[in-house]
Write an enzyme that holds these catalytic residues in place. Structure first.
Site, mmCIF file in Angstrom:
data_model
loop_
_atom_site.group_PDB
_atom_site.id
_atom_site.type_symbol
_atom_site.label_atom_id
_atom_site.label_comp_id
_atom_site.label_asym_id
_atom_site.label_seq_id
_atom_site.Cartn_x
_atom_site.Cartn_y
_atom_site.Cartn_z
ATOM 1 N N LEU A 36 13.268 1.117 25.313
ATOM 2 C CA LEU A 36 14.748 1.278 25.777
ATOM 3 C C LEU A 36 15.431 1.427 24.726
ATOM 4 C CD1 LEU A 36 14.822 -1.668 28.299
ATOM 5 C CD2 LEU A 36 14.144 0.581 28.605
ATOM 6 N N GLU A 37 15.197 1.100 23.221
ATOM 7 C CA GLU A 37 16.275 1.722 22.122
ATOM 8 C C GLU A 37 15.860 2.990 21.812
ATOM 9 O OE1 GLU A 37 16.496 -2.600 19.764
ATOM 10 O OE2 GLU A 37 15.424 -0.816 18.730
ATOM 11 N N SER A 55 2.366 -5.179 11.541
ATOM 12 C CA SER A 55 1.652 -4.789 12.626
ATOM 13 C C SER A 55 1.740 -3.121 12.664
ATOM 14 C CB SER A 55 2.251 -5.357 13.900
ATOM 15 O OG SER A 55 3.842 -4.956 13.651
ATOM 16 N N LYS A 114 0.755 -1.228 0.033
ATOM 17 C CA LYS A 114 -0.057 0.187 -0.140
ATOM 18 C C LYS A 114 0.629 1.139 0.085
ATOM 19 C CE LYS A 114 -1.023 0.363 4.887
ATOM 20 N NZ LYS A 114 -2.055 0.615 5.900
ATOM 21 N N HIS A 116 41.627 -14.882 20.389
ATOM 22 C CA HIS A 116 41.936 -14.089 21.416
ATOM 23 C C HIS A 116 42.516 -12.709 20.884
ATOM 24 C CE1 HIS A 116 43.344 -12.634 25.140
ATOM 25 N NE2 HIS A 116 44.677 -12.437 24.817
#
Ligand code: FAD
Ligand code: NAD
Length: 465
Positions: free
Chosen positions: A184-185, A143, A31, A443
């Site tokens: 929070l973001e 959504s 749309k 490492h």
């Protein structure tokens, strides 16, 4: 086979590409004139663009001088920051247009609604109407934010994440309803840029559903950048009075109401499946109590030739979940036997530090009466974390007390979003904590935290703790 997909978000466009790869005749209806859905236009990508920009600013103001870098007093050109975000969106959505052309997918701009279980009506953007028959149809309509009437959402000062990603000015104060992922973001973005952010949350903790220790650690670090948390507060109403917002909340177990004011209020209390204008009543497709389209484990609706994927069905509202379901349905329609492990969909919160999880939490395991052991390793004991001064956080591995199989991994710390994939791969192959602990990790890297937590889970063998 003629396939029509409704919605060009990560569920729909990925499904379209996989259907085309499998030789189907594919049409996608969207749309909006920009492809990519919530994720590319008003979700994942723009929020990460602003998270990155605000993190750079925060580092320049708070961390550069520790590294011996003096840059004077950094200032913010907020409209340029928002402009860069829009350019990032533009590049991504153009990329999807290219992929549609490359895969010979027909793109129709317009709103699709069902006429029957074999035919759609498309109200095109140019106001014309076409009818489209299909052999298979995939609903991927996504959504929208939940905005209860008493919150008086007006897109001006009472906003959702959509508007928070495109504000014209930097707010001085922002109230955020909901300490979930969006709260929070977006709270991190604005707090790093200097906005006084207050988050009100109904539960007594941040990020309900995620690991409790990670949530506690995150609360500590977000407090340190200036975010105030009002937990156990149920927000009752929000209204705009001139250029201010007034919010009314009450503590969970009390009757008294409290007022609080600010410049802006961001509503971040969840999202609802979007089926408006689909006219699914013209079919026998059902919805559940939350308005999500009901599907079986093959994403099939009550109509055997119509499928639904992504945010519009049950499960976590995540772009990668929508994409995997898109691929799954395309392959299923093609007669293949695809598999999708919904249990191992990682969840990530892109705050700093990042939080990432896969598999069961301790709460889940307790509910299921599964005995587990915990391996934990703090980032501050890692050489790589010391070098970059990213010392907050830990890796937590939950392993079966009897078999040592890894059941859940929860990470809070630098690069957790990328680190979690080692855990997801290991769990997909049913690895034990000892398996992970015996793999050589490079490492110095943050990934050594996973190895050390795995060592800790298997007989407290962590080396650097
Ligand atoms: P959507 O992306 O919502 O797409 C649905 C599309 O369908 C839309 O383009 C819509 O216009 C179209 N449509 C609807 N009805 C019709 C109709 N009748 N006719 C034609 N077209 C129609 N997820 C992550 O995994 N990681 C993240 O970092 C992340 N960050 C997010 C940040 C924010 C601020 C938000 C709001 C969401 C975020 N998400 C994130 C969630 C993610 O955006 C969604 O899970 C994802 O977009 C769902 O994809 P989808 O294809 O199901 O639906
Ligand atoms: P959420 O469900 O994550 O959080 C909503 C929060 O609001 C909950 O903690 C809830 O307890 C609280 N709440 C609800 N009503 C309240 C009230 N009246 N007063 C106070 N608190 C209240 O929802 P969200 O943050 O809006 O995000 C929506 C969806 O978007 C999520 O499902 C998420 O999956 C997706 N998303 C994902 C990402 C990511 O993957 N990084 C980022 C953003 C959004």
């Amino acid at each position: 086979m003629k396939v029509v997909i409704i919605g060009a978000g990560p569920g729909g466009y990925v499904c379209a590409i996989r259907c085309a790869q499998l030789g189907m005749d594919v049409t996608i209806v969207e749309k909006y004139n920009s492809l990519g859905g919530t994720c590319l236009n008003v979700g994942c990508i723009p929020s990460k663009a602003l998270l990155d920009s605000s993190e750079h600013f925060y580092q320049a103001t708070h961390q550069f001088s520790t590294h011996g870098i003096e840059v004077g007093k950094p200032t913010i050109d907020f409209s340029k920051m928002i402009g860069r975000k829009s350019e990032v969106i533009n590049q991504n959505t153009k990329g999807i247009e290219f992929l549609m052309k490359k895969n010979k997918i027909v793109v129709i701009q317009g709103v699709a609604s069902f006429l029957s279980n074999q035919k759609l009506k498309i109200h095109k953007t140019d106001d014309s109407i076409v009818e489209l028959e299909f052999d298979k149809c995939i609903i991927a309509t996504g959504s929208k934010p939940i905005t209860p009437p008493s919150f008086q959402y007006n897109k001006d000062r009472i906003i959702t994440s959509t508007e928070a990603l495109s504000l014209k000015e930097l707010p001085k104060e922002m109230l955020i309803v909901g300490a979930g992922v969006i709260g929070l973001e977006m709270g991190s973005v604005y707090a790093r840029l200097g906005t006084k952010v207050t988050v009100l949350e109904y539960m007594d903790r941040l990020l309900p559903g995620m690991d409790f220790d990670c949530a506690k650690e995150l609360q500590k670090t977000l407090k340190a950048i200036g975010i105030e948390f009002l937990l156990g507060k149920s927000v009752q109403s929000v209204e705009q009075i001139k250029q201010k917002v007034k919010l009314i909340y009450k503590s969970k177990d009390a009757e008294a109401m409290t007022n609080i004011e600010a410049d802006y209020c961001l509503i971040a209390i969840g999202r609802r499946a979007f089926t408006d204008s689909l006219n699914i009543e013209a079919t026998s497709i059902a919805k559940d109590e939350k308005g999500r389209i009901t599907v079986n484990s093959n994403c099939e609706t009550a109509e055997k030739n119509i499928f639904a994927i992504g945010d519009v069905i049950h499960g976590p509202m995540l772009a990668h979940k929508a994409e995997e379901e898109g691929v799954f349905v395309a392959e299923y329609i093609a007669g293949q036997k695809p598999a999708l492990n919904h249990h191992l969909i990682p969840g990530v919160v892109y705050t700093w530090p990042e939080v990432a999880s896969v598999g069961y939490t301790e709460e889940h395991l307790k509910e299921k009466s599964i005995k587990y052991k915990i391996g934990k390793f703090p980032f501050k004991a890692l050489g790589r974390a010391r070098a970059s001064m990213d010392l907050d956080g830990f890796v937590k591995i939950l392993a079966d007390a009897n078999t040592d199989e890894v059941l859940g991994v929860h990470i809070i710390g630098a690069r957790a979003a990328d680190l979690i994939m080692e855990a997801a791969v290991a769990m997909e192959f049913k690895a034990t904590a000892e398996d992970i602990s015996r793999i050589c990790h490079p490492h110095p890297t943050f990934s050594e935290g996973i190895k050390e937590a795995a060592l800790d889970a298997t007989g407290k063998r962590a080396i650097h703790m």
